[in-house]
Design an enzyme around this catalytic site. Structure first.
Site, PDB file in Angstrom:
ATOM      1  N   ARG A  15     -13.713  -4.738   9.070  1.00 10.38           N
ATOM      2  CA  ARG A  15     -14.125  -5.838  10.195  1.00 10.38           C
ATOM      3  C   ARG A  15     -14.622  -5.254  11.508  1.00 10.38           C
ATOM      4  O   ARG A  15     -15.074  -5.818  12.504  1.00 10.38           O
ATOM      5  CB  ARG A  15     -12.955  -6.603  10.511  1.00 10.38           C
ATOM      6  CG  ARG A  15     -12.680  -7.879   9.501  1.00 10.38           C
ATOM      7  CD  ARG A  15     -11.618  -8.698   9.888  1.00 10.38           C
ATOM      8  NE  ARG A  15     -10.289  -7.967   9.301  1.00 10.38           N
ATOM      9  CZ  ARG A  15      -9.113  -8.481   9.891  1.00 10.38           C
ATOM     10  NH1 ARG A  15      -8.990  -9.423  10.798  1.00 10.38           N
ATOM     11  NH2 ARG A  15      -7.963  -7.687   9.341  1.00 10.38           N
ATOM     12  N   GLN A  73      -6.679  10.210  -0.231  1.00  6.64           N
ATOM     13  CA  GLN A  73      -6.456   9.194  -0.695  1.00  6.64           C
ATOM     14  C   GLN A  73      -7.806   8.704  -1.152  1.00  6.64           C
ATOM     15  O   GLN A  73      -8.491   8.116  -0.378  1.00  6.64           O
ATOM     16  CB  GLN A  73      -5.556   8.070  -0.170  1.00  6.64           C
ATOM     17  CG  GLN A  73      -5.302   6.994  -1.306  1.00  6.64           C
ATOM     18  CD  GLN A  73      -4.991   5.690  -0.404  1.00  6.64           C
ATOM     19  OE1 GLN A  73      -5.173   5.487   0.745  1.00  6.64           O
ATOM     20  NE2 GLN A  73      -4.374   4.563  -1.239  1.00  6.64           N
ATOM     21  N   GLY A 103      -2.092   4.213  11.350  1.00 10.35           N
ATOM     22  CA  GLY A 103      -3.159   4.962  12.227  1.00 10.35           C
ATOM     23  C   GLY A 103      -3.909   4.149  13.109  1.00 10.35           C
ATOM     24  O   GLY A 103      -4.135   4.474  14.078  1.00 10.35           O
ATOM     25  N   GLY A 141       2.448  -9.841   5.983  1.00  9.59           N
ATOM     26  CA  GLY A 141       3.109 -10.046   4.844  1.00  9.59           C
ATOM     27  C   GLY A 141       4.450 -10.749   5.455  1.00  9.59           C
ATOM     28  O   GLY A 141       5.021 -10.433   6.583  1.00  9.59           O
ATOM     29  N   ASN A 229      -8.196  -4.292  14.538  1.00 10.03           N
ATOM     30  CA  ASN A 229      -9.183  -4.676  13.179  1.00 10.03           C
ATOM     31  C   ASN A 229     -10.508  -4.844  13.567  1.00 10.03           C
ATOM     32  O   ASN A 229     -11.274  -4.857  12.694  1.00 10.03           O
ATOM     33  CB  ASN A 229      -8.573  -5.906  12.547  1.00 10.03           C
ATOM     34  CG  ASN A 229      -7.157  -5.585  11.913  1.00 10.03           C
ATOM     35  OD1 ASN A 229      -7.073  -4.808  11.091  1.00 10.03           O
ATOM     36  ND2 ASN A 229      -5.931  -6.307  12.354  1.00 10.03           N
TER      37      ASN A 229
HETATM   38  C1  UD1 Z   1      -0.090  -4.599   5.473  1.00 10.56           C
HETATM   39  C2  UD1 Z   1       1.290  -4.902   4.937  1.00 10.56           C
HETATM   40  C3  UD1 Z   1       1.661  -6.226   5.542  1.00 10.56           C
HETATM   41  C4  UD1 Z   1       1.934  -6.264   6.705  1.00 10.56           C
HETATM   42  C5  UD1 Z   1       0.823  -5.641   7.495  1.00 10.56           C
HETATM   43  C6  UD1 Z   1       0.873  -5.260   8.815  1.00 10.56           C
HETATM   44  C7  UD1 Z   1       1.058  -4.250   2.421  1.00 10.56           C
HETATM   45  C8  UD1 Z   1       0.766  -4.537   1.012  1.00 10.56           C
HETATM   46  N1  UD1 Z   1       0.962  -5.323   3.295  1.00 10.56           N
HETATM   47  O1  UD1 Z   1      -0.854  -5.235   5.196  1.00 10.56           O
HETATM   48  O2  UD1 Z   1       2.872  -6.905   4.528  1.00 10.56           O
HETATM   49  O3  UD1 Z   1       2.241  -7.345   7.554  1.00 10.56           O
HETATM   50  O4  UD1 Z   1       0.370  -4.550   7.043  1.00 10.56           O
HETATM   51  O5  UD1 Z   1      -0.160  -4.890   9.660  1.00 10.56           O
HETATM   52  O6  UD1 Z   1       1.215  -2.986   2.793  1.00 10.56           O
HETATM   53  N2  UD1 Z   1      -4.374   2.086   3.837  1.00 10.56           N
HETATM   54  C9  UD1 Z   1      -4.391   3.285   3.296  1.00 10.56           C
HETATM   55  N3  UD1 Z   1      -4.894   3.142   1.913  1.00 10.56           N
HETATM   56  C10 UD1 Z   1      -4.930   2.192   1.234  1.00 10.56           C
HETATM   57  C11 UD1 Z   1      -4.623   0.873   1.859  1.00 10.56           C
HETATM   58  C12 UD1 Z   1      -4.193   0.952   3.371  1.00 10.56           C
HETATM   59  O7  UD1 Z   1      -4.520   4.266   3.880  1.00 10.56           O
HETATM   60  O8  UD1 Z   1      -5.058   2.233   0.214  1.00 10.56           O
HETATM   61  C13 UD1 Z   1      -3.816   1.981   5.358  1.00 10.56           C
HETATM   62  C14 UD1 Z   1      -4.855   1.174   6.225  1.00 10.56           C
HETATM   63  O9  UD1 Z   1      -5.881   2.060   6.711  1.00 10.56           O
HETATM   64  C15 UD1 Z   1      -3.997   0.807   7.384  1.00 10.56           C
HETATM   65  C16 UD1 Z   1      -2.671   0.511   6.747  1.00 10.56           C
HETATM   66  O10 UD1 Z   1      -2.646   1.274   5.484  1.00 10.56           O
HETATM   67  O11 UD1 Z   1      -4.030   1.769   8.357  1.00 10.56           O
HETATM   68  C17 UD1 Z   1      -2.553  -1.031   6.408  1.00 10.56           C
HETATM   69  O12 UD1 Z   1      -3.473  -1.414   5.637  1.00 10.56           O
HETATM   70  P1  UD1 Z   1      -3.996  -2.768   5.625  1.00 10.56           P
HETATM   71  O13 UD1 Z   1      -4.854  -2.998   4.596  1.00 10.56           O
HETATM   72  O14 UD1 Z   1      -4.419  -3.145   6.983  1.00 10.56           O
HETATM   73  O15 UD1 Z   1      -2.545  -3.576   5.384  1.00 10.56           O
HETATM   74  P2  UD1 Z   1      -2.660  -5.304   5.377  1.00 10.56           P
HETATM   75  O16 UD1 Z   1      -3.376  -5.768   4.311  1.00 10.56           O
HETATM   76  O17 UD1 Z   1      -2.883  -5.404   6.925  1.00 10.56           O
END
Ligand code: UD1
Ligand code: MG
Length: 473
Positions: A15, A73, A103, A141, A229
Site C-alpha cells: 500500500r 525470508q 519493523g 487480528g 501502511n
Molecule cells: C498481523 C497479525 C494481526 C495483527 C496485526 C497488527 C498475523 C497473522 N496477524 O497482521 O493479528 O493484528 O499484524 O499489525 O500475524 N512479515 C514478514 N514476512 C511475512 C509476512 C509479514 O516479515 O511473510 C512482516 C511484515 O513486513 C510486517 C509484519 O510482519 O512488518 C506484519 O505483517 P502484516 O502482513 O502487516 O500483518 P497483518 O496482516 O497486518
C-alpha cells in the site's frame, strides 16, 4: 534471564506504492526500521534478529546496529514463517524469552516494551502479547477470550466470524514467548486459513491447547502500536513525532515561533531561551547553546552552535561547529568541516568548507573559503576567494591572525599568508607572504584624459552621451 528479539521486516508494504521496501521509508530523518530497532536495542536484547526479504541488502544497511543478525525470508509466507526463519539465527542453546515485533511499528517506546517484559516475568507467563482496545478494530487480528477472561486465541479478521469481528480488543503484533515453546509451536503451524499463510498468531491457540500460561497485556496508548501502511500514515506519524519534539522543547524553555513549520530532530539538543523562527529544519545531532536565535528559513544538520549565536535568514550549515556569539548570514552556506572558534561573522553569500576560522575573524560578504585555516581577528574582505582546486586535487590556504585581506583577493592554494599582513584589494596571492607585510599585485593604474568624449564622438554621440541614454529608454 536473557531476552532475544526478532523483528519482522520482510514484507514489501504494497500500500506504500513504492519501489522501496516499506521499512526504508523515513520518519524523523531516519528509516523507520532504525526507530523500531532502537526501541528493542534499549532493552538490551541479544541477539536481535531482523527478518529481511524485500530489498534485504538495503534494509540490512539501514538497521545500522553491530549486534544485529539477519535472516532472509523468501518467499514471504506469513508472520509465522518469518519467525521460523529467524530461529536459525538464535544460538542453538538459547534459553529465555524471545521478543517479537515489527519493523513497520516505529512508535513503540522502549519503556513500554520494558513494562511488557516486567509484566510477562511477574506473571511467569510462557507467552504474552500486547493487545489494545480500539473504537474501530478495523482488520486487525481479534483477541478471543473465554468465559473467565482467559485468552483463547487470536483470530485474523479475514478468518473471523461476525461475532468475533465484533470484538474490539486486537493483537498489536508484539509478543514475548519462551524460546522452547516458540520453537515447538512454530513447528505445528499450518497455512489452513484465508490467506494460505503461516500465521504467527496461531501459536496462541497451540499454547492454550498445551495449557501454557498465556497473557494478553492490554496497553493503554494504542497510538504507539500504529503500523505504517501508507504514505498518509507515514506523514501523520511524522507530524506526531514532530509535535512531540516541539512540545518537549517548548516545555524546556525554547521559543518556537511557528511550531507547524519547525522540523526538529529528536536527537537535537536545544538549550533554554533559544528562539527558533519560522521554516527551520534542525536535523540529526544538532546542539544549540543557550540563547541562540535563528531568524528563519534555516537548514542545519549535525551542527553545534555556541551560546548567543545569531543565525540570520537563510543559513544552511552541515557537520560544522559555530562558536559562541557568532553572527551568521543572511544567506550563508557553511559546509562540512567548518569550525568557527567564536565571535565570528560570516555574512551574506559566504560559503565555507573545511575552514577552521579563529576567534573574532570576519568574512562579511560574497566569499568562498574552502580548505583553509585562518587565525584570529582577521578581516576577510568582500569577494575573497580561496582558489583551492586545480581540477585534480584540493589545496590548503593558511592565513594568520590580525590580517586585512582586501576585497577581491584570490589566494591560489597551496599558499600561506602570515599574521599582521595587509593584502591590498584585488591581489592574487601565489606564494607565501611573511608576517607584517603589505602584499599587492596591482597593475599600475593609468589614465587617459578626455578619453570618454572621444569614444562617444566616434559613435556619433554628443560628449555627454545623451544619444546613448535615449536609446536605452
Ligand atoms: C498481523 C497479525 C494481526 C495483527 C496485526 C497488527 C498475523 C497473522 N496477524 O497482521 O493479528 O493484528 O499484524 O499489525 O500475524 N512479515 C514478514 N514476512 C511475512 C509476512 C509479514 O516479515 O511473510 C512482516 C511484515 O513486513 C510486517 C509484519 O510482519 O512488518 C506484519 O505483517 P502484516 O502482513 O502487516 O500483518 P497483518 O496482516 O497486518
Ligand atoms: Mg498480512
Amino acid at each position: 534471564m536473557s531476552v532475544a528479539a526478532i523483528i519482522l521486516a520482510a514484507g514489501k508494504g504494497t500500500r506504500m506504492r513504492s519501489r522501496r521496501a516499506k521499512v526504508l521509508h523515513e520518519l524523523g530523518g531516519e528509516p523507520m526500521i532504525a526507530r523500531a530497532i532502537r526501541a528493542v536495542a534499549e532493552l538490551k536484547s541479544d541477539p536481535i534478529v531482523v527478518v529481511v526479504g524485500h530489498q534485504a541488502r538495503e534494509v540490512e544497511h539501514a538497521v545500522n546496529l553491530p549486534a544485529a543478525r539477519f535472516a532472509l525470508q523468501e518467499p514471504q509466507r506469513g508472520t509465522g514463517d518469518a519467525v521460523r526463519c529467524a530461529l536459525g539465527q538464535l544460538p542453538a542453546n538459547f534459553v529465555g524469552d524471545v521478543l517479537i515485533t515489527y519493523g513497520d511499528m516505529p512508535a513503540v517506546k522502549s519503556s513500554t516494551l520494558r513494562a511488557f517484559l516486567d509484566a510477562h516475568r511477574k506473571k511467569r507467563a510462557k507467552l504474552s502479547f500486547i493487545s489494545v482496545v480500539l473504537e474501530d478494530p478495523a482488520a486487525y487480528g481479534r483477541v478471543i477470550r473465554d468465559a473467565t477472561g482467559g485468552v483463547d486465541k487470536i483470530v485474523e479478521f479475514r478468518d473471523a466470524s461476525a461475532a468475533e469481528r465484533a470484538v474490539r480488543e486486537i493483537n498489536t503484533g508484539c509478543y514475548l514467548v519462551d524460546c522452547a515453546l516458540l520453537r515447538s509451536a512454530l513447528a505445528e503451524l499450518k497455512p489452513a486459513n484465508a490467506q494460505g499463510e503461516y500465521y504467527l498468531t496461531d501459536i496462541v491457540a497451540i499454547a492454550r491447547g498445551r495449557s501454557e500460561k498465556i497473557e494478553a497485556w492490554v496497553a493503554t496508548d494504542a497510538t504507539e502500536f500504529a503500523g505504517i501502511n501508507s504514505r498518509e500514515e507515514l506523514a501523520a506519524m511524522e507530524a506526531q513525532i514532530r509535535a512531540t519534539v516541539n512540545r518537549k522543547l517548548m516545555q524546556a524553555g525554547v521559543t518556537i515561533v511557528d511550531p507547524a513549520s519547525a522540523y526538529i530532530s529528536e536527537q537535537a539538543e536545544i538549550a533554554a531561551d533559544c528562539v527558533i523562527g519560522p521554516n527551520v529544519q534542525i536535523l540529526g545531532a544538532c546542539k544549540l547553546g543557550e540563547g541562540v536565535r535563528i531568524e528563519g528559513t534555516a537548514w542545519l544538520s549535525n551542527v553545534t552552535v555556541g551560546p548567543r549565536c545569531h543565525l540570520k535568514l537563510g543559513v544552511r550549515a552541515e557537520d560544522c561547529v559555530i562558536g559562541e556569539d557568532s553572527e551568521i548570514g543572511p544567506f550563508a552556506n557553511l559546509r562540512p568541516g567548518t569550525e568557527l572558534a567564536g565571535h565570528n561573522r560570516i555574512g551574506n553569500f559566504v560559503e565555507t568548507k573545511k575552514a577552521r576560522i579563529g576567534r573574532g575573524t570576519k568574512a562579511s560578504h560574497l566569499s568562498y573559503l574552502g580548505d583553509t585555516t585562518i587565525g584570529e581577528d582577521t578581516n576577510v574582505g568582500c569577494g575573497v576567494i580561496t582558489v583551492n582546486y586545480d581540477g585534480y586535487e584540493k589545496h590548503h590556504t593558511e592565513i594568520g591572525s590580525r590580517c586585512m585581506v582586501g576585497c577581491d583577493t584570490q589566494l591560489v592554494a597551496p599558499v600561506k599568508v602570515g599574521s599582521d599582513v595587509y593584502v591590498a584589494s584585488g591581489t592574487t596571492i601565489v606564494r607565501e607572504v611573511p608576517d607584517g607585510a603589505l602584499v599587492m599585485s596591482h597593475h599600475p593604474q593609468r589614465e587617459k584624459a578626455g578619453w570618454m568624449a572621444t569614444w562617444r564622438k566616434r559613435h556619433g554621440d554628443s560628449p555627454d552621451g545623451s544619444l546613448l541614454r535615449k536609446k536605452d529608454h
